[in-house]
Design an enzyme around this catalytic site. Structure first.
Site, short mmCIF file in Angstrom:
data_model
loop_
_atom_site.label_atom_id
_atom_site.label_comp_id
_atom_site.label_asym_id
_atom_site.label_seq_id
_atom_site.Cartn_x
_atom_site.Cartn_y
_atom_site.Cartn_z
N SER A 55 8.11 -4.84 6.13
CA SER A 55 8.23 -6.24 6.89
C SER A 55 9.33 -7.06 6.50
O SER A 55 8.63 -8.39 6.65
CB SER A 55 6.48 -6.23 7.09
OG SER A 55 5.59 -5.28 6.99
N ARG A 65 0.92 -1.35 0.08
CA ARG A 65 -0.29 0.03 -0.14
C ARG A 65 0.75 1.17 -0.30
O ARG A 65 1.98 1.13 1.06
CB ARG A 65 -0.58 -0.05 0.88
CG ARG A 65 -1.94 -0.71 1.27
CD ARG A 65 -3.14 -0.54 2.49
NE ARG A 65 -2.37 -0.56 3.60
CZ ARG A 65 -3.09 0.03 4.40
NH1 ARG A 65 -4.57 0.54 4.43
NH2 ARG A 65 -2.72 -0.17 5.87
N ASP A 78 6.56 -3.82 10.60
CA ASP A 78 5.26 -3.42 10.48
C ASP A 78 4.97 -3.57 11.74
O ASP A 78 4.23 -3.55 12.31
CB ASP A 78 4.57 -4.34 9.25
CG ASP A 78 4.93 -5.91 9.62
OD1 ASP A 78 4.08 -6.87 9.33
OD2 ASP A 78 5.50 -6.08 10.01
C1 0WK Z 1 -1.33 -5.24 7.81
C2 0WK Z 1 -0.38 -3.65 7.99
C3 0WK Z 1 0.60 -4.29 7.25
C4 0WK Z 1 1.16 -5.63 7.67
C5 0WK Z 1 -0.26 -6.53 7.51
C6 0WK Z 1 0.62 -8.22 7.99
O1 0WK Z 1 -0.97 -2.75 7.34
O2 0WK Z 1 2.05 -3.93 7.67
O3 0WK Z 1 2.06 -6.44 6.64
O4 0WK Z 1 -1.28 -6.29 7.85
O5 0WK Z 1 -0.86 -8.64 8.19
P1 0WK Z 1 -1.74 -9.34 6.89
O6 0WK Z 1 -1.72 -9.07 5.41
O7 0WK Z 1 0.08 -10.06 5.98
O8 0WK Z 1 -2.30 -10.51 6.63
C1 BGC Z 2 8.92 -11.22 9.04
C2 BGC Z 2 8.46 -9.85 10.41
C3 BGC Z 2 7.33 -9.58 10.12
C4 BGC Z 2 6.32 -10.59 10.29
C5 BGC Z 2 5.14 -10.17 9.73
C6 BGC Z 2 7.22 -11.58 9.18
O1 BGC Z 2 7.91 -12.54 8.25
O2 BGC Z 2 10.34 -11.49 8.75
O3 BGC Z 2 9.41 -9.01 9.29
O4 BGC Z 2 7.30 -8.43 11.00
O5 BGC Z 2 6.82 -11.45 8.68
O6 BGC Z 2 4.52 -9.70 8.20
#
Ligand code: 0WK
Ligand code: BGC
Ligand code: BGC
Length: 925
Positions: free
Chosen positions: A611, A550, A665
């Protein structure tokens, strides 16, 4: 059939037990007998009314609408299919209640489709009356004793005995081997059994007997055993009809019509329990004074059960006796003389009626039997007595036909079939002993259900084989359940295991902070404080590493934070391509966003949520240690990603960007939630990946100079256990997932918790259970062999409470998995086990963090908030609750509030940037 003819009578005045009334002349006697038997005549209209009322009561009970006591019960039996014929094995069957005061033990060998039919071996045991009316324990001990007596006499090997329990009374079943007795019927009234699980009572009695270890795997109503015992060749019987001491029927109903079962596919066998049908409206007119008399002296007077008391073999003899006694007292029979035997309850049994009614030997038997009752039988008496027997029998058969016709109508309804062709398995001594019963029943059914082509198949061994069939199915399901439990057992973590994870994580945190070897890198983030609300300005933020990439414009004002954002995709080939390609893609998105937001040419301070594990040397310097979560872009690991971004910006003409901060993140999420709640000092991500950060005492951070103040530490707990410290908990399924990942041996903790992997763990477990024959009838499907076909979002969908089993099945069928309802239930349990372990491990991690903060500050109690983000945490119906529960259990001295981040970590990155700008501003003045 309706008309009953008269014969001659003898006379004897004034003798004891003889009626004082003047004796009627023979022709009058038969008139009087006919008049008396008139009341046993049930008209076709009455039968149709009974049929309709019974049907109404059946459908009301199926809809789960409370039905009056006097209605049928419609009890699901957990038998979902008629026999496949594939059932194999040796089974012990214990029958209790079908034939009144006797129980039967059978040894049944099922040979499957290939083998020839083996005759069951059986033995009948008479149950003493005091046992039928005594304490329940005595009855079950008696049954266990008969079992071992029967087995003692058998030459077979008696290891691993599996028993099917045919228990012929109304029961609420909650499984094939769990059944609670609702109420006794048919002369039984043992104490301490109603409301109890009769399987457990039998298991306890067998245990007390201690002679054999017998596994009671199924409890079956006798009607079900009768239906299931139907010879496969004859075509599956879908109705089981029993008329023995009691009466009842079962049939295969469409599961979707049974409100108490949340099923929409397949069929389920329903035990109608029509014995309790007592709708006064339609039965009142056909009840005779003899029925009322019989009920008054029965074991359960007023318990209604009119239907059973007019049809069941336990009562037919008594009805005949009451009529004969009545006619004798009126001087119409036996010269107006009765006898103590004739006046005593139960002196005429079902078998007597059968013998007397027998058109060939009947008359002679009547004489013999009545003389045994101390009666002097006149010439015409025998024939009149046969009329009485026939009247009682005929009414019973016709009433039974009305009930069966109701079941047939129900089947026509539920299968939307006008014409119904169906086979009915019949069982019970009324069928076996009273040949006319079946013929009257058949004729009446044809009258009441003309559109049904019904074939009646007498059950060959009283349902023993049918019970063995159900037991074989139950044994197979029980074996499957055991294999499922064995497979899922390693996922069921107990308190000690979780406390061990917490302690190991704590130890790894301390080592990581000291810079010693540890699977937790404990990376300083150079974020020293959470926002204090004075931040202001416009900031650009990037959010890379989650499900979506994003770009955000974050406006921080006194009135709060306003965010405008756009989601862009990072195709897998870019995420796994060259670093240059990846960062060029990022800059393309920024430029696109700036154009759309009218920001082109503006160089706003930019915060970059990246992240992935980075060793930060400063707020705007982050060396990528290694990719995770499916990213593997080349030439990035070991590089400062802020430089890589700036180089990409440099490659793009006329784009000015001021990269101020790079944050993880977890840090962005903590800052974002910290803006609302200053107690938020922990950031947690459970999404594609998982990780946590928290505010550590700077004095504990060896890598950063300074002893006062705090430093936010990015734990990179995804890698926890990469040193083998989690191997005790890792399963073969975790190993399969790790080996198939692009970073085997890495991110162990993450691969047991996060969204990128849970679906794959479930898929591998389903593959194993399929190979064991537990799921999908053992058929491996191409689809299930396909990586990532079972998305983690399916776990969230399948485990949602609002989803009925049928919807679970719909999700799985979309995956092309051929499944039964039992399969759907097992897949649900697999998902629950995998997600529960993930949530508990995550909770153990958070407990380690908050306990560290509490002890850092030497506090008895700590109140702290945790900012959380990530699709799995947010969308899974139970995940967040299980995490919180685990933290409460493992860190009871910490009051932890979980704050779901609304705006993602982009806002947090902007706030970190704002703090940095504010500090830089202050430094400049
Ligand atoms: C939303 C956050 C982002 C993070 C994500 C993790 O803005 O920084 O990496 O959540 O959740 P996912 O999208 O991997 O389920
Ligand atoms: C990364 C982290 C991150 C997490 C959640 C992991 O795979 O090593 O840096 O915070 O995922 O997104
Ligand atoms: C019981 C039924 C049983 C029937 C035939 C009735 O009294 O309630 O469960 O199927 O008798 O044995």
């Amino acid at each position: 059939m309706d008309s009953i003819g008269p014969v001659g009578l003898q006379q004897r005045e004034g003798a004891p037990g003889c009626s004082q009334e003047g004796l009627p002349c023979p022709s009058d006697s038969s008139e009087l007998v006919l008049e008396c038997l008139q009341q046993f005549k049930v008209t076709e209209t009455q039968l149709q009314q009974i049929q309709a009322s019974l049907l109404g009561s059946m459908e009301q009970a199926l809809r789960g609408q409370a039905t009056p006591a006097s209605a049928v019960r419609m009890l699901p039996t957990y038998v979902g299919s008629t026999p496949h014929g594939t059932e194999q094995g040796d089974f012990v069957v214990l029958e209790l209640g079908a034939t009144g005061a006797s129980l039967r033990v059978l040894w049944v060998t099922l040979m499957g489709t290939e083998g020839h039919r083996m005759e069951p071996q059986s033995q009948e045991f008479v149950i003493p009356p005091e046992v039928m009316l005594g304490p329940g324990q005595q009855l079950f001990d008696f049954a266990a004793h008969c079992l071992s007596e029967f087995l003692d006499a058998l030459p077979m090997d008696k290891q691993g005995l599996q028993l099917g329990f045919s228990f012929s009374f109304p029961c609420h079943q909650t499984g094939l081997d769990r059944s609670t007795l609702i109420s006794w019927t048919k002369g039984f009234r043992c104490s301490g059994v109603e409301g109890h699980d009769v399987v457990q009572l039998l298991r306890d009695a067998i245990e007390r007997q201690g002679a054999y270890s017998i596994d009671v795997v199924a409890v079956v109503n006798d009607t079900v055993g009768t239906m299931m015992g139907c010879e496969p060749g004859v075509g599956p019987c879908e109705i089981g009809l029993v008329v023995d001491t009691g009466t009842n029927a079962c049939y295969m109903e469409e599961a979707r019509h049974v409100a108490v079962l949340d099923e929409d596919r397949g069929r389920v066998c329903i035990s109608v329990e029509w014995g309790s049908f007592s709708d006064d409206g339609v039965l009142g007119p056909v009840l005779t004074t003899f029925d009322h008399a019989l009920d008054r002296e029965s074991l359960n007077p007023g318990a209604q059960r009119w239907f059973e008391k007019m049809i069941g073999g336990l009562y037919l003899g008594e009805l005949v006796r009451l009529v004969l006694a009545h006619l004798a007292q009126r001087g119409v029979l036996f010269g107006g003389c009765t006898s103590p035997a004739l006046l005593s309850r139960g002196s005429i049994l079902l078998d007597h009626v059968a013998e007397m009614e027998d058109p060939l030997a009947g008359a002679a038997r009547v004489h013999a039997l009545l003389q045994d009752l101390g009666l002097s039988v006149g010439a015409s008496d025998a024939e009149l007595v046969q009329y009485v027997c026939a009247a009682v029998l005929t009414r019973a058969a016709r009433l039974c036909a009305a009930a069966l016709a109701a079941v047939l109508s129900r089947l026509q309804h539920s299968r939307e079939q006008q014409m119904l062709q169906i086979a009915v398995a019949t069982g019970g001594r009324v069928f076996e002993r009273h040949p006319s019963f079946l013929s009257v029943l058949q004729k009446t059914v044809m009258l009441l259900a003309p559109q049904c082509d019904v074939s009646f198949i007498p059950s060959v061994d009283g349902g023993g084989r049918g019970v063995a069939m159900v037991t074989a199915v139950a044994a197979r399901l029980a074996a499957h359940r055991r294999l499922l439990e064995e497979t899922l057992a390693p996922f069921r973590l107990n308190h000690n295991q979780l406390a061990a994870v917490q302690a190991q994580m704590r130890e790894a945190m301390v080592k990581g902070l000291r810079g010693e070897a540890s699977s937790l890198r404990m990376l300083p983030t150079y974020v020293r404080a959470t926002p204090d609300g004075t931040e202001r300005g416009d900031f650009l933020a990037l959010d890379l590493g989650g499900t979506n990439f994003r770009v955000l414009l974050v406006r921080v004002t006194a009135g709060g934070v306003k965010i405008t954002s756009q989601v862009y995709s990072i195709p897998e080939d870019v995420a796994q391509g060259s670093g240059q390609q990846l960062f060029d893609r990022i800059v393309d998105c920024i430029v696109d966003f700036q154009q759309k937001q009218g920001l082109s040419g503006q160089s706003l301070p930019l915060g970059f949520t990246f992240s992935f594990p980075c060793r930060q040397l400063g707020l705007d310097q982050g060396i990528l240690l290694n990719w995770t979560k499916g990213f593997s872009a080349s030439d990035c690991e070991g590089q400062d990603v802020v430089c890589l971004l700036r180089e990409a910006i440099g490659r793009r003409q006329a784009v000015e960007l001021n990269v101020v901060a790079i944050v993880n993140d977890t840090v962005g999420t903590m800052m974002s939630c910290g803006y609302e709640d200053p107690r938020c000092e922990v950031g947690l991500i459970v999404g594609t990946g998982t990780n946590a950060c928290y505010m550590e005492e700077l004095r504990n951070v060896a890598a950063v100079a300074g002893d006062s103040g705090h430093m936010c530490i990015n734990m990179e707990w995804g890698a926890f256990g990469d040193d083998g410290s989690l191997d005790l908990l890792r399963t073969c399924f975790d190993a399969n997932v790790d080996q198939a990942s692009i970073n085997p041996g890495k991110q162990s903790f993450e691969k047991m918790i996060s969204g990128m992997y849970l679906g794959e763990i479930v898929r591998h477990i389903l593959l194993r259970l399929t190979s064991l024959g537990v799921l999908f009838r053992g058929q491996q499907t191409q689809r299930l062999q396909t990586r990532d076909i079972f998305k983690t979002k399916f776990l969230s969908e399948i485990e949602s409470d609002s989803l009925a089993l049928r919807q679970v099945r719909a999700i799985l069928e979309d995956l092309g998995l051929p499944l039964t309802s039992d399969d759907a239930l097992m897949v649900l349990e697999v998902c629950q086990a995998v997600s529960q372990r993930a949530a508990q491990l995550c909770g153990a991690g958070v407990a380690a963090v908050v306990e560290k903060i509490r002890e850092n500050r030497g506090l008895e109690e700590l109140t702290v908030s945790v900012g959380v983000d990530g699709t799995l945490y947010k969308l899974h119906p139970h995940f967040s609750g299980l995490v919180a529960a685990t933290v409460r259990e493992l860190a009871p001295r910490c009051e932890v509030t979980f704050l779901q981040s609304e705006d993602g970590s982009g806002k947090g990155a902007a706030l970190v940037t704002a703090v940095a700008c504010r500090l830089a501003q202050m430094a400049r003045v």
